[in-house]
Design a protein around this motif. Sequence first.
Motif, short mmCIF file in Angstrom:
data_model
loop_
_atom_site.label_atom_id
_atom_site.label_comp_id
_atom_site.label_asym_id
_atom_site.label_seq_id
_atom_site.Cartn_x
_atom_site.Cartn_y
_atom_site.Cartn_z
N LEU A 29 44.44 103.89 55.39
CA LEU A 29 44.83 102.89 56.38
C LEU A 29 44.65 101.47 55.86
O LEU A 29 45.50 100.61 56.07
CB LEU A 29 44.04 103.09 57.67
CG LEU A 29 44.32 104.40 58.42
CD1 LEU A 29 43.30 104.61 59.53
CD2 LEU A 29 45.74 104.42 58.95
N ALA A 30 43.53 101.20 55.18
CA ALA A 30 43.26 99.85 54.68
C ALA A 30 44.28 99.40 53.65
O ALA A 30 44.58 98.20 53.54
CB ALA A 30 41.85 99.79 54.09
N LYS A 31 44.84 100.32 52.90
CA LYS A 31 45.83 99.98 51.88
C LYS A 31 47.20 99.65 52.47
O LYS A 31 48.05 99.12 51.77
CB LYS A 31 45.95 101.12 50.87
CG LYS A 31 44.74 101.23 49.96
CD LYS A 31 44.89 102.37 48.99
CE LYS A 31 43.73 102.44 48.04
NZ LYS A 31 43.88 103.52 47.06
N ARG A 32 47.40 99.95 53.73
CA ARG A 32 48.68 99.70 54.40
C ARG A 32 48.52 98.53 55.36
O ARG A 32 47.89 98.66 56.40
CB ARG A 32 49.14 100.96 55.11
CG ARG A 32 49.39 102.12 54.14
CD ARG A 32 49.80 103.38 54.83
NE ARG A 32 51.04 103.14 55.57
CZ ARG A 32 51.42 103.90 56.58
NH1 ARG A 32 50.68 104.91 56.98
NH2 ARG A 32 52.55 103.64 57.20
N GLN A 33 49.09 97.41 55.01
CA GLN A 33 48.93 96.19 55.80
C GLN A 33 49.32 96.40 57.26
O GLN A 33 48.70 95.85 58.17
CB GLN A 33 49.73 95.06 55.17
CG GLN A 33 49.45 93.72 55.78
CD GLN A 33 50.09 92.58 55.00
OE1 GLN A 33 50.66 92.79 53.94
NE2 GLN A 33 49.99 91.39 55.54
N ASN A 34 50.34 97.21 57.51
CA ASN A 34 50.80 97.43 58.89
C ASN A 34 49.87 98.36 59.67
O ASN A 34 50.08 98.56 60.87
CB ASN A 34 52.24 97.96 58.91
CG ASN A 34 52.37 99.32 58.26
OD1 ASN A 34 51.60 99.68 57.37
ND2 ASN A 34 53.37 100.08 58.67
N GLY B 251 45.24 105.52 65.01
CA GLY B 251 46.05 105.48 63.80
C GLY B 251 45.98 104.18 63.02
O GLY B 251 46.79 103.95 62.12
N MET B 252 45.01 103.34 63.35
CA MET B 252 44.84 102.05 62.69
C MET B 252 43.42 101.94 62.14
O MET B 252 42.52 102.65 62.60
CB MET B 252 45.05 100.90 63.68
CG MET B 252 46.38 100.87 64.39
SD MET B 252 47.67 100.12 63.42
CE MET B 252 47.14 98.42 63.33
N ILE B 253 43.22 101.01 61.21
CA ILE B 253 41.87 100.62 60.82
C ILE B 253 41.64 99.25 61.44
O ILE B 253 42.43 98.31 61.23
CB ILE B 253 41.65 100.61 59.29
CG1 ILE B 253 40.19 100.26 58.97
CG2 ILE B 253 42.62 99.69 58.58
CD1 ILE B 253 39.79 100.46 57.52
N LEU B 254 40.62 99.17 62.25
CA LEU B 254 40.28 97.92 62.90
C LEU B 254 39.17 97.22 62.13
O LEU B 254 38.14 97.84 61.85
CB LEU B 254 39.81 98.17 64.34
CG LEU B 254 40.74 98.98 65.24
CD1 LEU B 254 40.12 99.13 66.62
CD2 LEU B 254 42.12 98.34 65.32
#
Length: 117
Positions: A17-22, A105-108
Amino acid sequence: MAVEAEWDEICRELLQLAKRQNCRSTHFSPSIPCDWAPESVMDPRFAMYFTPKGAWSYIIELLESGHRFKAVPMKKPPNTIAYETVIDCGPKLPALYIKVQIYKGMILGRSFHSCVK
């Protein structure tokens, strides 16, 4: 060991997740508060302040290097888990506190700031 395997799986997901800016967010809301202030933290590797992008790059670097984060229960949102760590930045700099969370589904990015002594 079950705990080790669980962290390995969590670490893989955090990295993905961290590697994907979106898939990254540092948006503050009353239901998901955060203290994301990389521009106020000196990056000891370069003697410059972190940038928002640099903060995520640093988190990725930590995870890829095998650095372990500690699971902590969260009150907001309730019944969720975040992962925190404190990084020693050297004798003349305050420690760095980082907390991230996997949510919907996100990294906060929940925290990225100097520790107050």
